[in-house]
Design an enzyme around this catalytic site. Structure first.
Site, PDB file in Angstrom:
ATOM      1  N   GLU A 256       0.883  -1.166   0.000  1.00 13.19           N
ATOM      2  CA  GLU A 256       0.000   0.000   0.000  1.00 13.19           C
ATOM      3  C   GLU A 256       0.916   1.209   0.000  1.00 13.19           C
ATOM      4  O   GLU A 256       1.577   1.492   0.999  1.00 13.19           O
ATOM      5  CB  GLU A 256      -0.863   0.007   1.270  1.00 13.19           C
ATOM      6  CG  GLU A 256      -1.783  -1.185   1.412  1.00 13.19           C
ATOM      7  CD  GLU A 256      -2.880  -1.197   0.377  1.00 13.19           C
ATOM      8  OE1 GLU A 256      -3.153  -0.147  -0.225  1.00 13.19           O
ATOM      9  OE2 GLU A 256      -3.456  -2.273   0.150  1.00 13.19           O
ATOM     10  N   CYS A 295      -2.990   8.778   3.237  1.00 10.88           N
ATOM     11  CA  CYS A 295      -2.660   8.263   1.904  1.00 10.88           C
ATOM     12  C   CYS A 295      -3.805   8.473   0.925  1.00 10.88           C
ATOM     13  O   CYS A 295      -3.592   8.513  -0.288  1.00 10.88           O
ATOM     14  CB  CYS A 295      -2.330   6.780   1.998  1.00 10.88           C
ATOM     15  SG  CYS A 295      -3.618   5.825   2.794  1.00 10.88           S
TER      16      CYS A 295
END
Ligand code: NAP
Length: 510
Positions: A256, A295
């Site tokens: 990720e 993010c």
């Protein structure tokens, strides 16, 4: 000052070697220290595989699901303390601290619930049996079985509670022991959660280990049944994925990474519509929440060229009202960045963007005499084609307005220049425009969020990662996939086909 220790090989151990100091980013005062040279990581991983794994898998899915709920409750019982630590170590406002800590306990509880769908068998069925022979007597069944390795979780600094617990929830439920390594600058919250988990004695010994600091040699000890799940920058992700041992052993890797998330305002959205308010509120939230260290935060805001000044005025009016300061004050909406390094990186990023953009508000200048503060910053691209907007993630309260023609095809081309994203948000009530953009950007995204008059006032913001929805994205975003209900267990399972007599397959293991 607290020394943060690791919990490995069945006991708490302080590391050795050079001291790394964790600071309160508001006052810059030291609050904890970490010594990154630690135990033999080969032994640590073997301990998880050999001691934790078999005991965990012997429990079966229903008891592991129940354990997740118990862990969620044990952590929640310390909520106030964890919120305080998050304020102290990450500079989070109380709201941002809750986002992380409640997100952690909520995800554990959600996986306890998802786990109820899994039966007592040692495996999870993947679909229905398929006839393979002339009659159904010879059939095939796909199964998921837990991998008998260890799940190594290398986490980012921005969600010390959630990142650890969301990964842990999926791995433990699947039946894999974990080694959690938090991002060092904010490790205090992750360490406190680790202490709560160990003190609860809920998990079998060896099923949970915690490594504070260091970990640079982890990849050297990974084997073919292990899983490496990493959250962090695309640079570190690429380094780990390309490690010779990881490549040679075909270690399963889930990454990720960072993402230049886009929000797109469609030309049909008028200033007096609910969709427009939803757009303004979400862009503002993404810039301000967690001081932009998220993010999923929007970095590129695509606006039809003829509307760009109006949108700029509306966003600047909101952002200049945001109180930036001590997160302990009830007036503060945005706290500092987590570390001096983050502040330096964000300032350098704003400087790079402002070479090719107008700074509409905020900027790289100092906000307070002490602390790692930066103002909410909105820029307007001189040309939306400049590559820097599609390449440079400034991990702070920073977004850029990118004018575009309003045509779906032009929006698709610009959005996809990000090279792969975690989430894109669209704002439109025009079905034809939405259809074209959704399908045009779909292969480059893990999640697409669509705002409209029909969802305004009801939808959760696009930056929120939910346990029931996929998190991850292709290309630049790391190519990973986490969460999404029981799909989140897949990295920790081996999928296989078993072929044979149908009657036997139906009773396998029972
Ligand atoms: P980072 O520097 O890549 O670090 C991430 C983690 O990797 C930390 O635990 C770090 O440890 C560790 N690490 C660094 N180098 C390593 C190596 N050679 N071997 C093993 N571990 C290593 O990223 P960050 O600055 O902490 O996090 C911010 C980035 O994460 C942003 O780019 C953001 O977009 C991304 N992010 C992505 C997601 C997502 O879900 N996609 C979520 C959050 C953040 P130390 O802290 O001890 O150095």
């Amino acid at each position: 000052m607290i020394t943060l220790e690791s919990y490995v090989l069945g006991r708490w151990q302080a590391g050795s070697g050079p001291t790394q100091i964790l600071r309160d980013p508001t006052s810059e005062e030291p609050i904890a220290e970490v010594h990154p040279q630690g135990p033999d990581l080969g032994q640590v991983l073997a301990y998880g595989r050999e001691t934790g794994g078999p005991a965990l898998r012997a429990l079966g899915f229903p008891r592991r699901a129940a354990l997740l709920l118990a862990l969620s409750k044990a952590i929640h019982a310390h909520r106030d303390e964890l919120l305080e630590l998050s304020i102290q170590n990450a500079g989070s406002t109380r709201g941002d601290a809750k986002f992380d800590v409640d997100g952690a306990t909520g995800t554990l509880a959600a996986y306890a619930q998802f786990g109820k769908e899994l039966g007592e068998r040692a495996y999870h069925l993947d679909g229905a049996p398929t006839q393979l022979g002339r009659t159904p007597r010879f059939s095939g069944q796909h199964l998921f079985v837990p991998r008998p390795g260890i799940a190594v979780h290398v986490n980012a600094f921005n969600f010390p509670a959630w990142n650890q617990c969301e990964k842990m929830a999926c791995a433990l439920l699947a039946g894999m022991p974990v080694l959690e390594k938090p991002g060092t600058p904010t490790a205090l919250v992750a360490w406190r959660i680790a202490r709560i988990i160990v003190e609860s004695s809920l998990l079998p010994e060896g099923a949970f280990q915690f490594l504070c600091g260091g970990g640079r040699e982890l990849a050297e000890h990974l084997g073919p049944q292990d899983v490496l799940a990493f959250t962090g920058s695309s640079t570190t992700g690429a380094k780990l994925r390309g490690h010779p041992v990881v490549v040679r052993n075909n270690v399963r890797v889930n990454i990720e990474a960072d993402s230049l998330n886009a929000a797109v305002l469609a030309p049909d959205v008028t200033r007096d519509s609910e969709t427009y308010d939803q757009f303004l509120a979400n862009v503002e939230l993404d810039i301000v929440q967690k001081t932009g260290q998220k993010c999923t935060a929007v970095r590129r805001v695509l606006v039809p060229a003829e509307r760009v000044r109006e949108v700029a005025d509306d966003l600047v009016a909101r952002l200049t009202k945001v109180q930036v300061g001590d997160p302990r004050s009830g007036e503060t909406r945005m706290g500092p960045l987590v570390s001096a390094q983050q502040l330096a990186d964000v300032r350098a990023g704003i400087a790079a963007l402002s070479q090719v953009a107008e700074v509409l508000c905020g900027g790289a200048g100092a906000v307070h005499a002490k602390g790692y503060f930066v103002a909410p910053t909105l820029l307007l691209a001189k040309s939306s084609e400049s590559q820097v907007f599609h390449e440079l993630e400034v991990f702070g309260p920073v977004a850029t307005l990118l004018p575009y023609s309003g045509k779906a095809a032009d929006a698709i081309a610009l959005v996809n220049r990000g090279g792969g994203g975690l989430v894109a948000s669209l704002y439109s009530n025009d079905k034809a425009w939405s259809d074209e953009v959704v399908l045009g950007i779909a292969p480059w995204h893990g999640r697409i969020w669509i705002g409209s008059d029909r969802t305004a006032g009801q939808a959760l913001a696009p930056g929120i990662v939910l346990p029931a929805s996929l998190h991850g994205g292709p290309g630049r975003a790391g190519g990973g996939a986490e969460l999404g209900g029981l799909r989140g267990l897949e990295p920790y399972f081996q999928r296989l086909a078993v072929q044979g007599f149908q009657g036997y397959l139906e009773k396998l293991g029972v």
